[in-house]
Scaffold this motif. Structure first.
Motif, PDB file in Angstrom:
ATOM      1  N   GLU A 165      32.603  36.017  28.504  1.00 15.23           N
ATOM      2  CA  GLU A 165      33.730  35.632  27.774  1.00 15.23           C
ATOM      3  C   GLU A 165      35.000  36.288  28.373  1.00 15.23           C
ATOM      4  OE1 GLU A 165      32.710  37.007  23.875  1.00 15.23           O
ATOM      5  OE2 GLU A 165      30.817  35.779  23.604  1.00 15.23           O
ATOM      6  N   ARG A 166      34.967  37.352  28.837  1.00 14.10           N
ATOM      7  CA  ARG A 166      36.372  38.132  29.555  1.00 14.10           C
ATOM      8  C   ARG A 166      36.634  37.249  30.525  1.00 14.10           C
ATOM      9  NH1 ARG A 166      37.580  41.061  33.424  1.00 14.10           N
ATOM     10  NH2 ARG A 166      35.453  41.143  34.325  1.00 14.10           N
ATOM     11  N   ILE A 167      35.623  36.824  31.395  1.00 17.03           N
ATOM     12  CA  ILE A 167      36.246  36.155  32.706  1.00 17.03           C
ATOM     13  C   ILE A 167      36.926  34.728  32.019  1.00 17.03           C
ATOM     14  CG2 ILE A 167      35.583  34.904  34.651  1.00 17.03           C
ATOM     15  CD1 ILE A 167      33.541  36.953  35.009  1.00 17.03           C
ATOM     16  N   GLN A 168      36.098  33.949  30.972  1.00 16.30           N
ATOM     17  CA  GLN A 168      36.575  32.811  30.634  1.00 16.30           C
ATOM     18  C   GLN A 168      37.866  32.806  29.926  1.00 16.30           C
ATOM     19  OE1 GLN A 168      34.712  29.791  31.267  1.00 16.30           O
ATOM     20  NE2 GLN A 168      36.707  29.004  30.696  1.00 16.30           N
ATOM     21  N   ARG A 169      38.268  33.987  29.265  1.00 20.86           N
ATOM     22  CA  ARG A 169      39.605  34.230  28.688  1.00 20.86           C
ATOM     23  C   ARG A 169      40.762  34.271  29.723  1.00 20.86           C
ATOM     24  NH1 ARG A 169      36.822  37.892  25.157  1.00 20.86           N
ATOM     25  NH2 ARG A 169      37.467  39.595  26.298  1.00 20.86           N
ATOM     26  N   PHE A 170      40.356  35.190  30.776  1.00 19.40           N
ATOM     27  CA  PHE A 170      41.380  34.923  31.795  1.00 19.40           C
ATOM     28  C   PHE A 170      41.607  33.645  32.584  1.00 19.40           C
ATOM     29  CE2 PHE A 170      42.412  35.378  36.336  1.00 19.40           C
ATOM     30  CZ  PHE A 170      43.476  36.344  36.227  1.00 19.40           C
ATOM     31  N   ILE A 171      40.453  33.079  32.467  1.00 18.82           N
ATOM     32  CA  ILE A 171      40.734  31.527  33.233  1.00 18.82           C
ATOM     33  C   ILE A 171      41.567  30.828  32.248  1.00 18.82           C
ATOM     34  CG2 ILE A 171      39.327  29.484  33.861  1.00 18.82           C
ATOM     35  CD1 ILE A 171      37.057  31.074  34.767  1.00 18.82           C
ATOM     36  N   ASP A 172      41.056  30.738  30.967  1.00 19.72           N
ATOM     37  CA  ASP A 172      41.958  29.877  29.957  1.00 19.72           C
ATOM     38  C   ASP A 172      43.319  30.329  29.615  1.00 19.72           C
ATOM     39  OD1 ASP A 172      39.544  28.644  29.676  1.00 19.72           O
ATOM     40  OD2 ASP A 172      39.029  29.827  27.549  1.00 19.72           O
ATOM     41  N   ARG A 173      43.689  31.704  29.983  1.00 20.88           N
ATOM     42  CA  ARG A 173      44.958  32.147  29.849  1.00 20.88           C
ATOM     43  C   ARG A 173      46.074  31.651  31.087  1.00 20.88           C
ATOM     44  NH1 ARG A 173      42.923  37.040  28.104  1.00 20.88           N
ATOM     45  NH2 ARG A 173      43.677  37.838  30.189  1.00 20.88           N
TER      46      ARG A 173
ATOM     47  N   ARG B 107      48.784  32.407  39.605  1.00 19.87           N
ATOM     48  CA  ARG B 107      47.439  32.850  39.319  1.00 19.87           C
ATOM     49  C   ARG B 107      46.342  31.872  39.677  1.00 19.87           C
ATOM     50  NH1 ARG B 107      47.485  37.060  35.452  1.00 19.87           N
ATOM     51  NH2 ARG B 107      49.154  38.546  35.699  1.00 19.87           N
ATOM     52  N   ALA B 108      46.806  30.872  40.493  1.00 21.54           N
ATOM     53  CA  ALA B 108      45.761  30.006  40.726  1.00 21.54           C
ATOM     54  C   ALA B 108      44.664  30.375  41.462  1.00 21.54           C
ATOM     55  CB  ALA B 108      46.434  28.651  41.571  1.00 21.54           C
TER      56      ALA B 108
ATOM     57  N   SER C 127      39.102  31.806  41.961  1.00 19.15           N
ATOM     58  CA  SER C 127      38.014  32.877  42.177  1.00 19.15           C
ATOM     59  C   SER C 127      37.241  33.127  40.786  1.00 19.15           C
ATOM     60  CB  SER C 127      38.679  34.209  42.860  1.00 19.15           C
ATOM     61  OG  SER C 127      37.869  35.490  42.935  1.00 19.15           O
ATOM     62  N   ARG C 128      37.721  33.265  39.807  1.00 18.62           N
ATOM     63  CA  ARG C 128      36.979  33.703  38.665  1.00 18.62           C
ATOM     64  C   ARG C 128      36.082  32.305  38.160  1.00 18.62           C
ATOM     65  NH1 ARG C 128      39.955  37.407  39.234  1.00 18.62           N
ATOM     66  NH2 ARG C 128      40.525  38.928  37.915  1.00 18.62           N
ATOM     67  N   ILE C 129      36.580  31.175  38.402  1.00 17.69           N
ATOM     68  CA  ILE C 129      35.874  30.007  38.177  1.00 17.69           C
ATOM     69  C   ILE C 129      34.373  30.009  39.224  1.00 17.69           C
ATOM     70  CG2 ILE C 129      35.519  27.561  38.585  1.00 17.69           C
ATOM     71  CD1 ILE C 129      38.503  27.304  37.455  1.00 17.69           C
ATOM     72  N   LYS C 130      34.627  30.355  40.511  1.00 17.02           N
ATOM     73  CA  LYS C 130      33.542  30.363  41.339  1.00 17.02           C
ATOM     74  C   LYS C 130      32.474  31.406  40.940  1.00 17.02           C
ATOM     75  CE  LYS C 130      35.888  28.375  45.294  1.00 17.02           C
ATOM     76  NZ  LYS C 130      36.484  28.663  46.753  1.00 17.02           N
TER      77      LYS C 130
ATOM     78  N   LYS D 165      28.413  30.946  40.284  1.00 19.49           N
ATOM     79  CA  LYS D 165      27.372  31.619  41.041  1.00 19.49           C
ATOM     80  C   LYS D 165      26.808  32.672  40.288  1.00 19.49           C
ATOM     81  CE  LYS D 165      29.972  31.195  45.447  1.00 19.49           C
ATOM     82  NZ  LYS D 165      30.589  31.947  46.488  1.00 19.49           N
ATOM     83  N   MET D 166      27.118  32.989  39.173  1.00 19.90           N
ATOM     84  CA  MET D 166      26.515  34.162  38.202  1.00 19.90           C
ATOM     85  C   MET D 166      25.115  33.380  37.710  1.00 19.90           C
ATOM     86  SD  MET D 166      27.679  35.872  34.929  1.00 19.90           S
ATOM     87  CE  MET D 166      29.349  36.716  35.391  1.00 19.90           C
TER      88      MET D 166
END
Length: 643
Positions: free
Chosen positions: A267-275, A282-283, A288-291, A295-296
Motif C-alpha cells: 500500500e505504501r509503494i502504491q500510494r507513492f506511485i499514485d501520487r 519522479r518518472a 522503479s517502484r512499479i517494477k 517482482k515482489m
C-alpha cells in the motif's frame, strides 16, 4: 523405516497430495490429522499398499510388516472370536501342530527318527523364539482389554455387530505386532475402558504407528508427533495434539504478521506511485517502484481455517424445572434385564453425560428419555413447555440425498437466519463450492456434521445426543462443543470422547447393573471419585481434599494423585503381566514334561539311544527351567502390593 518422495495423488478429480515428501522412523508415534476429505484414509491405504500414488513412490524395507486397520471394510474370518484372534499366530501355531505330529510318530517308533528329531528341534527353537508359549496369555490379554468377556470368546464373529467385529480385527492386528501400525479411527467403536487400555498398549508398542483419530485426548496420550494435511502437503509438528495446537497458532500469528506487513508495504509503494505518476521528475522512481511490485513474491493470506470458528445458536424457550421424570422404569430385551426399577429426573439447564461400557444400556436410556422406547413397566413424564430433539446414531442416514447442502440448509433455517446460511455452513466447515454438493455424496462424517447442525437450528429446549461426535473431525467437534456449552436449554448425551465429556458435562450418570448412579459435577470430578472408590475398595486411604464424601480434590493434588496412581498401576500391571507369563510358561512346561514322560514310558523307548538321549535332555532342561520359574514366581508373589 518408511519414506515418501515426490508423492502425488488425485481422487475423484480432486488433487489430494502434490509433490509430497515425508518419512516415518522406526519408533515414530504419529497422529495424522486434517479436515474430512483431505485424504487421511487415502494416505493410509497407499502406505499399506492397497492403493498406488499417481506419481512418486513409497519406499520401505523389503521384510517390513505393515498392519492396517481401515475405518470401514475390515476383514474377519468365519470362526469364533478366539479363533479369529489366534489367526495372528497362524504360522507359530502351525509349528506347534507339526511338533505334536512328530512326537506322535516318534512314540510309535517311526523309522526316520534322526531326521524327525532334527526337524522337531528346529521347530521347537522357532516356537520358543517367537513366544509360542505366551500366545494364549497374549490373546486373552488383548481380547479382554478391548472389552470381550470370556463368555464371548466362542461366539462366531459374524454374529457380532459391526463395532464388535472391528474390535476383533483390531485385536488380531495388535497381536501380530507389525513393525508399522496404521490405524484409521480405531476408537470409533470403543468405550472409555477399551480406549484407556489401547492407550496403554500403544504406549508400550515397540514399533512405529500412524493413527487417524478425532479424539484429541487419545492423541495427547499416544502420539509424539502430529502430521497435518494442509494445502495438499504434509506438515509435521513435534509433540502431542495439545502442543500441535500451540505451534499451529504461533505459525498462524507469524504468517498473519508477515502478510499484514507486506500488505502495508504494498500500500505504501502504491500510494507513492499514485501520487507521483504524473510528475516527470519522479518518472524513474515511479517505474522503479512499479517494477518492485511486479517482482515482489506476494504472500498468500494465512488459512482462516487455522483460526477457531464460533457461532451462536438461537436461544430456546424456557422449560419447567423438571424436564423429564422417570419413575420405577423397567426395560428388558428377552432375558437381558437392562433396567429393573429406574428413577431419574433430568433438570432444566443440565448437561448430563451418560457413561458406562458398551451394552450397559446408555442408548436404551436415551431412547427412553426421548419417548421412542416402549417401557415394560413404569412411567415417563415431561415437564412444562418441553420440546425435544433426539439425535440417534443413525440420524445422518435420514437426510434427503438428492438436495444440495445449501438448499436443505436454507429450507431448515429459521427465517431470521436465512441471510446467514453460508456463514452458518462455514461454522460447520462447509465452505465455498462445498455447499453446492449433493448430500448423497457426502462422507459419513460430513453427513453427521450436517445433521447435527440442522438439529441445533431447531428451537428445542431439550437435546438428546447419542454419540454426536462419531465421525466428526476435531474442528467440527470444537464448533459443536462451543455451541452446546453456550446452549441455554438442557442436554443429555452419550460420548466416549474424554475431551468432549470433560468440557461439557455438569453431571455424570453411570449406567450399568440394571440401574444408574448419579455423580454431580463435571467429568474430571467423576473420575476422581471413581479413583477414590477404587482405592478404598483396594484397602488404600481413599480420603482427599477435606475428606468429606463428594468433595473434590484441588486440581494440583488430584493431578499428583492421578500421576502417582497411574505409575502404581503401571508397576502393578507389569508385575501381574510377568506373573501371567510365568504361570503360562509353567503350565506349558508341565504339559510338555508330562508328554515326555508318557513317551519315555513306552515300550522300546531306550532301544534308540539317540532318540532317548534327546528326550531325556529335554526333560531335564524342562525340570531345571521349572525350578527357576517357581523361584521367580514365589519372589514376585511375595512382593508387597501396597503403595
Amino acid at each position: 523405516m518408511l519414506r515418501i518422495e515426490k508423492f502425488q495423488k488425485s481422487f475423484a478429480g480432486q488433487l489430494l497430495f502434490d509433490s509430497v515428501d515425508w518419512f516415518l522412523g522406526d519408533s515414530d508415534r504419529v497422529g495424522l490429522i486434517g479436515r474430512n476429505g483431505t485424504g487421511k484414509s487415502t494416505l493410509l491405504r497407499m502406505v499399506a499398499g492397497e492403493e498406488s500414488p499417481d506419481e512418486g513412490f513409497i519406499a520401505a524395507p523389503r521384510d517390513q510388516r505393515v498392519g492396517y486397520l481401515p475405518q470401514f471394510g475390515f476383514r474377519t474370518g468365519p470362526g469364533s472370536v478366539l479363533e479369529e484372534a489366534r489367526r495372528a499366530f497362524a504360522e507359530v501355531l502351525d509349528w506347534k501342530w507339526r511338533m505334536e505330529e512328530i512326537e506322535s510318530r516318534l512314540s510309535h517308533g517311526a523309522e526316520e527318527a534322526e531326521s524327525l528329531l532334527a526337524e522337531h528341534e528346529r521347530l521347537d527353537h522357532l516356537f520358543r523364539q517367537h513366544g509360542g508359549y505366551e500366545i494364549e496369555r497374549q490373546v486373552h490379554q488383548v481380547l479382554t482389554g478391548l472389552g470381550f468377556r470370556e463368555a464371548d470368546f466362542d461366539r462366531p464373529v459374524r454374529t457380532l455387530s459391526g463395532g464388535w467385529q472391528m474390535r476383533v480385527a483390531l485385536a488380531r492386528l495388535l497381536l501380530q505386532r507389525p513393525e508399522v501400525l496404521l490405524l484409521d479411527e480405531p476408537t470409533n467403536h470403543l468405550d472409555i475402558e477399551a480406549r484407556v487400555w489401547l492407550e496403554g498398549f500403544l504406549g508400550e508398542y515397540p514399533g512405529g504407528f500412524v493413527i487417524v483419530s478425532h479424539d484429541r485426548h487419545f492423541l495427547d496420550r499416544t502420539v509424539t508427533r502430529v502430521t497435518e494435511i494442509m494445502g495438499r502437503k504434509l506438515i509435521d509438528y513435534e509433540g502431542n495434539y495439545s502442543r500441535f495446537l500451540q505451534l499451529r497458532e504461533a505459525r498462524y500469528e507469524l504468517a498473519l504478521k508477515a502478510f499484514r506487513h507486506q500488505q502495508e508495504e504494498i500500500e505504501r509503494i502504491q500510494r507513492f506511485i499514485d501520487r507521483n505518476r504524473v510528475r516527470k521528475d519522479r518518472a524513474a522512481q515511479v517505474q522503479s517502484r512499479i517494477k518492485m511490485l511486479e517482482k515482489m513474491d506476494r504472500l498468500p493470506p494465512p488459512d482462516a481455517s487455522l483460526r477457531p470458528i464460533h457461532f451462536r445458536f438461537p436461544a430456546p424457550t424456557r422449560s419447567g424445572r423438571i424436564v423429564v421424570h422417570l419413575e420405577d422404569v423397567a426395560k428388558a430385551y428377552g432375558v437381558q434385564q437392562v433396567f429393573e426399577s429406574l428413577d431419574f429426573d433430568l433438570e432444566r439447564g443440565e448437561k448430563v453425560a451418560l457413561v458406562g461400557p458398551n451394552g450397559a444400556g446408555k442408548s436404551t436410556l436415551m431412547r427412553i428419555l426421548a419417548g421412542t422406547e416402549p417401557l415394560d413397566r413404569g412411567r415417563r413424564t415431561t415437564g412444562t413447555n418441553v420440546s425435544l430433539e433426539f439425535f440417534a446414531q443413525d440420524q445422518a442416514d435420514q437426510l434427503p440425498g438428492d438436495r444440495s447442502i445449501l438448499e436443505e440448509t436454507v429450507d431448515r433455517c429459521p427465517f431470521s437466519l436465512v441471510p446467514q446460511a453460508r456463514n452458518l455452513l462455514g461454522a460447520f466447515l462447509f465452505r465455498g463450492e462445498e455447499v453446492e454438493k449433493r448430500i448423497k455424496v457426502l462422507s459419513g462424517g460430513e453427513r453427521n456434521r450436517l445433521a447435527l447442525m440442522y438439529m441445533l437450528l431447531t428451537p428445542a429446549n431439550l437435546l438428546l445426543l447419542d454419540e454426536p461426535t462419531n465421525h466428526l473431525d476435531i474442528e467440527a467437534q470444537e464448533v459443536l462443543l462451543t455451541a452446546l456449552r453456550e446452549f441455554t436449554g438442557t442436554v443429555a448425551f452419550v460420548s466416549h470422547d474424554h475431551h468432549f465429556l470433560a468440557h461439557l458435562a455438569t453431571r455424570v450418570i453411570e449406567v450399568g447393573g440394571g440401574g444408574i448412579r448419579s455423580f454431580p459435577g463435571d467429568y474430571e470430578s467423576y473420575l476422581w471419585k471413581k479413583r477414590q472408590e477404587e482405592d478404598s475398595s483396594a484397602g488404600r486411604d481413599g480420603t482427599a481434599g477435606n475428606g468429606k464424601p463428594g468433595s473434590r480434590a484441588p486440581a494440583g493434588e488430584a493431578a499428583a494423585r492421578a500421576d502417582g496412581a497411574k505409575e502404581r498401576g503401571r508397576d502393578e500391571r507389569r508385575r501381574q503381566r510377568r506373573i501371567g507369563q510365568i504361570e503360562e510358561r509353567i503350565a506349558a512346561l508341565e504339559e510338555r514334561r508330562g508328554r515326555l514322560e508318557s513317551l519315555m514310558a513306552t515300550e522300546g523307548f531306550y532301544k534308540d539311544s539317540e532318540k532317548s538321549r534327546f528326550y531325556l535332555d529335554e526333560h531335564r532342561e524342562a525340570g531345571e527351567e521349572l525350578n527357576r520359574l517357581y523361584e521367580e514366581w514365589h519372589a514376585i508373589e511375595g512382593e508387597p502390593g501396597e503403595e
